[in-house]
Design a protein around this motif. Structure first.
Motif, PDB file in Angstrom:
ATOM      1  N   ALA A   1       0.834  -1.216   0.000  1.00 26.62           N
ATOM      2  CA  ALA A   1       0.000   0.000   0.000  1.00 26.62           C
ATOM      3  C   ALA A   1       0.868   1.266   0.000  1.00 26.62           C
ATOM      4  O   ALA A   1       0.572   2.240  -0.702  1.00 26.62           O
ATOM      5  N   ILE A   2       1.949   1.244   0.763  1.00 23.18           N
ATOM      6  CA  ILE A   2       2.848   2.411   0.757  1.00 23.18           C
ATOM      7  C   ILE A   2       3.452   2.567  -0.632  1.00 23.18           C
ATOM      8  O   ILE A   2       3.501   3.672  -1.199  1.00 23.18           O
ATOM      9  N   ARG A   3       3.889   1.459  -1.198  1.00 19.99           N
ATOM     10  CA  ARG A   3       4.481   1.499  -2.544  1.00 19.99           C
ATOM     11  C   ARG A   3       3.457   2.020  -3.557  1.00 19.99           C
ATOM     12  O   ARG A   3       3.779   2.818  -4.444  1.00 19.99           O
ATOM     13  N   ALA A   4       2.206   1.588  -3.402  1.00 21.63           N
ATOM     14  CA  ALA A   4       1.162   2.022  -4.341  1.00 21.63           C
ATOM     15  C   ALA A   4       0.935   3.530  -4.214  1.00 21.63           C
ATOM     16  O   ALA A   4       0.846   4.240  -5.223  1.00 21.63           O
ATOM     17  N   ALA A   5       0.876   4.019  -2.984  1.00 22.49           N
ATOM     18  CA  ALA A   5       0.640   5.454  -2.800  1.00 22.49           C
ATOM     19  C   ALA A   5       1.778   6.267  -3.406  1.00 22.49           C
ATOM     20  O   ALA A   5       1.554   7.273  -4.090  1.00 22.49           O
ATOM     21  N   GLU A   6       2.993   5.818  -3.176  1.00 22.96           N
ATOM     22  CA  GLU A   6       4.163   6.518  -3.753  1.00 22.96           C
ATOM     23  C   GLU A   6       4.083   6.511  -5.280  1.00 22.96           C
ATOM     24  O   GLU A   6       4.282   7.524  -5.930  1.00 22.96           O
ATOM     25  N   ALA A   7       3.776   5.341  -5.849  1.00 22.72           N
ATOM     26  CA  ALA A   7       3.758   5.206  -7.310  1.00 22.72           C
ATOM     27  C   ALA A   7       2.653   6.043  -7.932  1.00 22.72           C
ATOM     28  O   ALA A   7       2.807   6.586  -9.017  1.00 22.72           O
ATOM     29  N   LEU A   8       1.531   6.146  -7.219  1.00 19.22           N
ATOM     30  CA  LEU A   8       0.369   6.825  -7.799  1.00 19.22           C
ATOM     31  C   LEU A   8       0.316   8.305  -7.421  1.00 19.22           C
ATOM     32  O   LEU A   8      -0.554   9.036  -7.889  1.00 19.22           O
ATOM     33  N   GLY A   9       1.232   8.732  -6.527  1.00 21.01           N
ATOM     34  CA  GLY A   9       1.284  10.147  -6.156  1.00 21.01           C
ATOM     35  C   GLY A   9       0.304  10.562  -5.073  1.00 21.01           C
ATOM     36  O   GLY A   9      -0.067  11.730  -4.982  1.00 21.01           O
ATOM     37  N   TYR A  10      -0.157   9.612  -4.253  1.00 20.14           N
ATOM     38  CA  TYR A  10      -1.010   9.969  -3.113  1.00 20.14           C
ATOM     39  C   TYR A  10      -0.150  10.049  -1.865  1.00 20.14           C
ATOM     40  O   TYR A  10       0.969   9.537  -1.835  1.00 20.14           O
ATOM     41  N   ASP A  11      -0.715  10.652  -0.801  1.00 22.20           N
ATOM     42  CA  ASP A  11      -0.003  10.680   0.477  1.00 22.20           C
ATOM     43  C   ASP A  11       0.214   9.246   0.944  1.00 22.20           C
ATOM     44  O   ASP A  11      -0.762   8.516   1.156  1.00 22.20           O
ATOM     45  N   ALA A  12       1.456   8.865   1.130  1.00 21.30           N
ATOM     46  CA  ALA A  12       1.721   7.479   1.515  1.00 21.30           C
ATOM     47  C   ALA A  12       1.525   7.302   3.020  1.00 21.30           C
ATOM     48  O   ALA A  12       1.959   8.148   3.806  1.00 21.30           O
ATOM     49  N   PRO A  13       0.857   6.199   3.428  1.00 18.17           N
ATOM     50  CA  PRO A  13       0.637   5.947   4.863  1.00 18.17           C
ATOM     51  C   PRO A  13       1.898   5.408   5.540  1.00 18.17           C
ATOM     52  O   PRO A  13       1.935   4.296   6.056  1.00 18.17           O
ATOM     53  N   VAL A  14       2.944   6.275   5.555  1.00 21.68           N
ATOM     54  CA  VAL A  14       4.245   5.846   6.085  1.00 21.68           C
ATOM     55  C   VAL A  14       4.267   6.021   7.604  1.00 21.68           C
ATOM     56  O   VAL A  14       3.935   7.097   8.112  1.00 21.68           O
ATOM     57  N   PRO A  15       4.619   4.982   8.353  1.00 17.86           N
ATOM     58  CA  PRO A  15       4.712   5.156   9.807  1.00 17.86           C
ATOM     59  C   PRO A  15       5.788   6.197  10.159  1.00 17.86           C
ATOM     60  O   PRO A  15       6.797   6.301   9.446  1.00 17.86           O
ATOM     61  N   ARG A  16       5.546   6.938  11.233  1.00 24.78           N
ATOM     62  CA  ARG A  16       6.471   7.992  11.660  1.00 24.78           C
ATOM     63  C   ARG A  16       7.901   7.464  11.747  1.00 24.78           C
ATOM     64  O   ARG A  16       8.845   8.102  11.303  1.00 24.78           O
ATOM     65  N   GLN A  17       8.036   6.242  12.255  1.00 26.39           N
ATOM     66  CA  GLN A  17       9.371   5.675  12.463  1.00 26.39           C
ATOM     67  C   GLN A  17      10.135   5.471  11.155  1.00 26.39           C
ATOM     68  O   GLN A  17      11.356   5.331  11.167  1.00 26.39           O
ATOM     69  N   TYR A  18       9.409   5.413  10.035  1.00 26.09           N
ATOM     70  CA  TYR A  18      10.044   5.115   8.747  1.00 26.09           C
ATOM     71  C   TYR A  18      10.169   6.352   7.851  1.00 26.09           C
ATOM     72  O   TYR A  18      10.638   6.255   6.717  1.00 26.09           O
ATOM     73  N   GLU A  19       9.736   7.518   8.359  1.00 25.20           N
ATOM     74  CA  GLU A  19       9.658   8.692   7.478  1.00 25.20           C
ATOM     75  C   GLU A  19      10.994   9.042   6.829  1.00 25.20           C
ATOM     76  O   GLU A  19      11.043   9.471   5.675  1.00 25.20           O
ATOM     77  N   ARG A  20      12.093   8.841   7.575  1.00 23.51           N
ATOM     78  CA  ARG A  20      13.406   9.205   7.005  1.00 23.51           C
ATOM     79  C   ARG A  20      13.684   8.453   5.711  1.00 23.51           C
ATOM     80  O   ARG A  20      14.439   8.914   4.857  1.00 23.51           O
ATOM     81  N   GLY A  21      13.088   7.271   5.578  1.00 24.70           N
ATOM     82  CA  GLY A  21      13.303   6.480   4.357  1.00 24.70           C
ATOM     83  C   GLY A  21      12.534   7.018   3.165  1.00 24.70           C
ATOM     84  O   GLY A  21      12.728   6.546   2.043  1.00 24.70           O
ATOM     85  N   PHE A  22      11.657   7.972   3.409  1.00 28.36           N
ATOM     86  CA  PHE A  22      10.795   8.456   2.312  1.00 28.36           C
ATOM     87  C   PHE A  22      10.993   9.946   2.026  1.00 28.36           C
ATOM     88  O   PHE A  22      10.221  10.543   1.332  1.00 28.36           O
ATOM     89  N   GLU A  23      12.047  10.555   2.628  1.00 26.22           N
ATOM     90  CA  GLU A  23      12.266  11.997   2.407  1.00 26.22           C
ATOM     91  C   GLU A  23      12.785  12.260   1.006  1.00 26.22           C
ATOM     92  O   GLU A  23      13.455  11.423   0.405  1.00 26.22           O
TER      93      GLU A  23
END
Ligand SMILES: Cc1cc2nc3c(=O)[nH]c(=O)nc-3n(C[C@H](O)[C@H](O)[C@H](O)COP(=O)(O)O)c2cc1C
Length: 357
Positions: free
Chosen positions: A335-357
């Motif tokens: 689901a996170i990968r899908a949101a990133e690919a489709l350009g929606y806000d990804a439901p990334v857990p706070r603990q993992y945010e650094r991986g998505f900056e």
């Protein structure tokens, strides 16, 4: 509407329409049906991975309703208590938890697929029950017991008790498993249901047990709790009298007034002679579309593996939920990968945010 449009159903709202399909883990090593660390980490990581709804595997409402000795169960308060940490963790990740309530019927008492999936005889196995005493016609079948009317009443009670326990365990959504050749499907299909009493015969008779279960469960749980039903749209047996897409569509239309909120549309499983079509991308989505014409919301499952494909199903109003099975085994973060690919806000857990900056 798109894959990341929230899904509102009765008192709950899923953050998106990516749903983890129920998938047996055959992981209760002590053969006691109790959830353990595997179930917590497996289901929990799909919640951390961003899915809107995380559904358990087929969870047996009675010990005899297990497919294999290692299946998950919910036939006692101890089973419900063991699932509490799973639902609490899923909720902490912003996902909704769903439980698939199941009875394996005549397909019960087999070894897990990794050990061959054959019938388990003797002390390690048990006598399966079904609409008739005709066993699952495959290999070294086990004698099956025909459910009499007292047995049918016990099955209904088991589903209701399991539903109530599931809510005690903290589940948000209940799904009744009436697909894949297991007990409730065995009553629906004329292939397996040749009874001559009120639970057999015509469409009315064959659908009676599922409708009774749905009605009893609905009465026992709060109005705010969503109840889904998984159906096999077709038996994939066009050469004989069998359960068809037309019958599923009619049934879906009749289930909604009984309080069913969504039909999760799968297929097959009733007989080893089934003719499975090409299981390519979205192979069962047309069934969901067809059954959705009944007016009952539907989930589509089968071969949904890409963000674009899952989004297409929702955008084109082919289904209300994109139910993703094996792709979730390959990638808990679908689901996170899908949101990133489709350009929606990804439901990334706070603990993992650094991986998505
Ligand atoms: C390992 C495994 C276990 C499964 N267990 C269940 C189950 O417990 N209940 C159920 O309704 N379907 C079960 N299924 C079917 C899946 O939920 C799903 O409908 C099917 O795999 C097709 O979807 P997919 O192409 O996204 O995998 C299982 C499938 C797999 C691969």
């Amino acid at each position: 509407m798109h894959l990341f449009t929230p899904f509102e159903c009765r008192d709950v709202t899923a953050r998106n329409r990516v749903t983890v399909s129920p998938m047996c883990q055959y992981a209760c090593e002590d053969e006691d049906g109790l959830a353990d660390d595997w179930h917590l980490v497996h289901l929990g990581s799909r919640a951390t991975g961003g899915a809107g709804i995380v559904m358990t595997e087929a969870t047996a409402v009675t010990p005899r309703g297990r497919i294999s000795p290692q299946d998950l169960g919910i036939w006692s308060d101890e089973h419900a208590a063991a699932l509490e940490s799973v639902t609490e963790y899923i909720a902490s990740q912003g996902a909704l938890s769903a439980i698939q309530l199941a009875h394996a019927g005549r397909k019960a008492s087999t070894s897990r697929p990794s050990e061959g999936g054959d019938p388990v005889h003797g002390d390690s196995g048990w006598t399966p029950v079904g609409p008739t005493d005709e066993p699952w016609p495959h290999g070294d079948s086990i004698a099956t017991e025909r459910l009499d009317s007292a047995g049918i009443e016990r099955v209904k009670r088991a589903f209701v008790d399991a539903a109530v326990r599931a809510l005690d365990a903290g589940f948000d959504i209940l799904e009744i498993h009436a697909a894949h050749g297991y007990l409730l499907h065995e009553f629906l299909s004329p292939v397996t249901n040749t009874r001559e009493d009120e639970y057999g015969g015509d469409f009315e008779g064959r659908t009676r047990l599922l409708k009774d279960v749905v009605t009893d469960v609905r009465e026992a749980v709060p109005d705010g709790t969503p109840v889904f039903v998984r159906l096999s749209a077709t038996d994939w047996l066009s050469d004989r009298r069998s359960w068809t897409v037309e019958a599923s569509s009619r049934l879906a239309g009749e289930l909604q007034p009984l309080g069913v909120d969504l039909v999760d549309v799968s297929a097959g499983g009733i007989h080893p002679d089934q003719q499975v079509p090409d299981t390519g991308p979205h192979y069962q989505v047309p069934y969901a579309e067809r059954i959705g014409e009944s007016g009952t919301p539907v989930g589509a499952v089968g071969g949904i593996t890409t963000p674009e494909g899952a989004d297409e199903v929702i955008r084109n109003d082919r289904a209300d939920l994109a139910v993703v099975g094996r792709e979730h085994l390959r990638d808990p973060y679908f689901a996170i990968r899908a949101a990133e690919a489709l350009g929606y806000d990804a439901p990334v857990p706070r603990q993992y945010e650094r991986g998505f900056e």
